[in-house]
Design a protein around this motif. Structure first.
Motif, PDB file in Angstrom:
ATOM      1  N   GLN A  94       0.884  -1.169   0.000  1.00  0.00           N
ATOM      2  CA  GLN A  94       0.000   0.000   0.000  1.00  0.00           C
ATOM      3  C   GLN A  94       0.917   1.212   0.000  1.00  0.00           C
ATOM      4  OE1 GLN A  94      -3.709   0.151   0.725  1.00  0.00           O
ATOM      5  NE2 GLN A  94      -3.332   2.179  -0.125  1.00  0.00           N
ATOM      6  N   PHE A  95       0.963   1.934  -1.135  1.00  0.00           N
ATOM      7  CA  PHE A  95       1.823   3.113  -1.211  1.00  0.00           C
ATOM      8  C   PHE A  95       1.237   4.267  -0.426  1.00  0.00           C
ATOM      9  CE2 PHE A  95       3.573   0.719  -4.701  1.00  0.00           C
ATOM     10  CZ  PHE A  95       4.930   0.958  -4.540  1.00  0.00           C
ATOM     11  N   ASP A  96       2.091   5.154   0.014  1.00  0.00           N
ATOM     12  CA  ASP A  96       1.649   6.320   0.779  1.00  0.00           C
ATOM     13  C   ASP A  96       0.649   7.163  -0.012  1.00  0.00           C
ATOM     14  OD1 ASP A  96       3.306   5.474   2.823  1.00  0.00           O
ATOM     15  OD2 ASP A  96       4.953   6.804   2.257  1.00  0.00           O
ATOM     16  N   SER A  97       0.712   7.111  -1.334  1.00  0.00           N
ATOM     17  CA  SER A  97      -0.223   7.864  -2.172  1.00  0.00           C
ATOM     18  C   SER A  97      -1.576   7.160  -2.312  1.00  0.00           C
ATOM     19  CB  SER A  97       0.380   8.112  -3.548  1.00  0.00           C
ATOM     20  OG  SER A  97       0.729   6.890  -4.162  1.00  0.00           O
ATOM     21  N   GLY A  98      -1.645   5.885  -1.951  1.00  0.00           N
ATOM     22  CA  GLY A  98      -2.920   5.173  -2.005  1.00  0.00           C
ATOM     23  C   GLY A  98      -2.942   3.909  -2.829  1.00  0.00           C
ATOM     24  N   PRO A  99      -2.426   3.907  -4.081  1.00  0.00           N
ATOM     25  CA  PRO A  99      -2.501   2.687  -4.887  1.00  0.00           C
ATOM     26  C   PRO A  99      -1.727   1.519  -4.270  1.00  0.00           C
ATOM     27  CG  PRO A  99      -2.048   4.560  -6.282  1.00  0.00           C
ATOM     28  CD  PRO A  99      -1.910   5.028  -4.847  1.00  0.00           C
ATOM     29  N   ARG A 100      -2.102   0.334  -4.710  1.00  0.00           N
ATOM     30  CA  ARG A 100      -1.447  -0.896  -4.266  1.00  0.00           C
ATOM     31  C   ARG A 100      -0.768  -1.553  -5.458  1.00  0.00           C
ATOM     32  NH1 ARG A 100      -5.776  -3.841  -0.227  1.00  0.00           N
ATOM     33  NH2 ARG A 100      -5.508  -2.383   1.513  1.00  0.00           N
ATOM     34  N   LEU A 101       0.345  -2.235  -5.163  1.00  0.00           N
ATOM     35  CA  LEU A 101       1.140  -2.880  -6.207  1.00  0.00           C
ATOM     36  C   LEU A 101       1.806  -4.101  -5.586  1.00  0.00           C
ATOM     37  CD1 LEU A 101       2.170  -2.437  -9.153  1.00  0.00           C
ATOM     38  CD2 LEU A 101       4.021  -1.087  -8.181  1.00  0.00           C
ATOM     39  N   MET A 102       2.011  -5.133  -6.388  1.00  0.00           N
ATOM     40  CA  MET A 102       2.673  -6.342  -5.897  1.00  0.00           C
ATOM     41  C   MET A 102       4.037  -6.495  -6.542  1.00  0.00           C
ATOM     42  SD  MET A 102      -0.402  -9.046  -5.530  1.00  0.00           S
ATOM     43  CE  MET A 102       0.512  -9.986  -4.317  1.00  0.00           C
ATOM     44  N   GLY A 103       4.955  -7.118  -5.803  1.00  0.00           N
ATOM     45  CA  GLY A 103       6.289  -7.379  -6.321  1.00  0.00           C
ATOM     46  C   GLY A 103       7.084  -8.215  -5.342  1.00  0.00           C
ATOM     47  N   ARG A 104       8.292  -8.489  -5.718  1.00  0.00           N
ATOM     48  CA  ARG A 104       9.179  -9.324  -4.901  1.00  0.00           C
ATOM     49  C   ARG A 104       9.873  -8.482  -3.832  1.00  0.00           C
ATOM     50  NH1 ARG A 104      13.213 -13.730  -7.477  1.00  0.00           N
ATOM     51  NH2 ARG A 104      13.947 -14.625  -5.540  1.00  0.00           N
TER      52      ARG A 104
END
Length: 140
Positions: A94-104
């Motif tokens: 969960q980025f501080d700006s709001g969007p979510r992203l997945m990764g290693r």
């Protein structure tokens, strides 16, 4: 954010349209998400319109590259030969700006990862020139 060259024979994303813009920014060391110019909502994945107010006036903006782990999994059986070095951790951020992203998650042992762990983006460029999304632990 660190950007370095690595040799990896991994499956590649299809780089066209809005996806191409997202990866182009990563390759330049930026984390750009779309932001609605009407309601100011950040969004990912990229789309042609804002799901909140349905306007089509979206702009790409640089996002803070920090956030927290909101979920994770430990991979013990690789689904592709490029990911044969197991175990490894895949995190939802969960980025501080709001969007979510997945990764290693890199640089953290399987036993150390936890929900709420502060992270930052650490993009590497693979041998095909495509950024690989990875995260590393940081302090807040």
């Amino acid at each position: 954010m660190t950007v370095e060259q690595v040799a990896v024979g991994r499956p590649l994303p299809e780089l066209h349209g809005l996806t191409k813009q997202f990866y182009a920014a990563l390759g330049e060391g930026r984390l750009d998400f779309q932001r609605c110019t009407t309601c100011q909502r950040w969004q990912f994945p990229p789309r042609e319109m804002c799901p909140r107010c349905t306007t089509e006036t979206l702009a790409w903006e640089a996002s803070p590259q920090t956030g927290v782990v909101f979920t994770y999994t430990v991979v013990h059986r690789p689904l592709h030969p490029a990911f044969a070095a197991v175990p490894y951790v895949v995190v939802g951020v969960q980025f501080d700006s709001g969007p979510r992203l997945m990764g290693r998650l890199i640089g953290v042992s399987v036993d150390e990862v936890e929900i709420g762990m502060p992270i930052r983006l650490a993009t590497r460029i693979d041998s095909d020139g495509v950024p690989q999304i990875e995260f590393e632990r940081t302090s807040r």
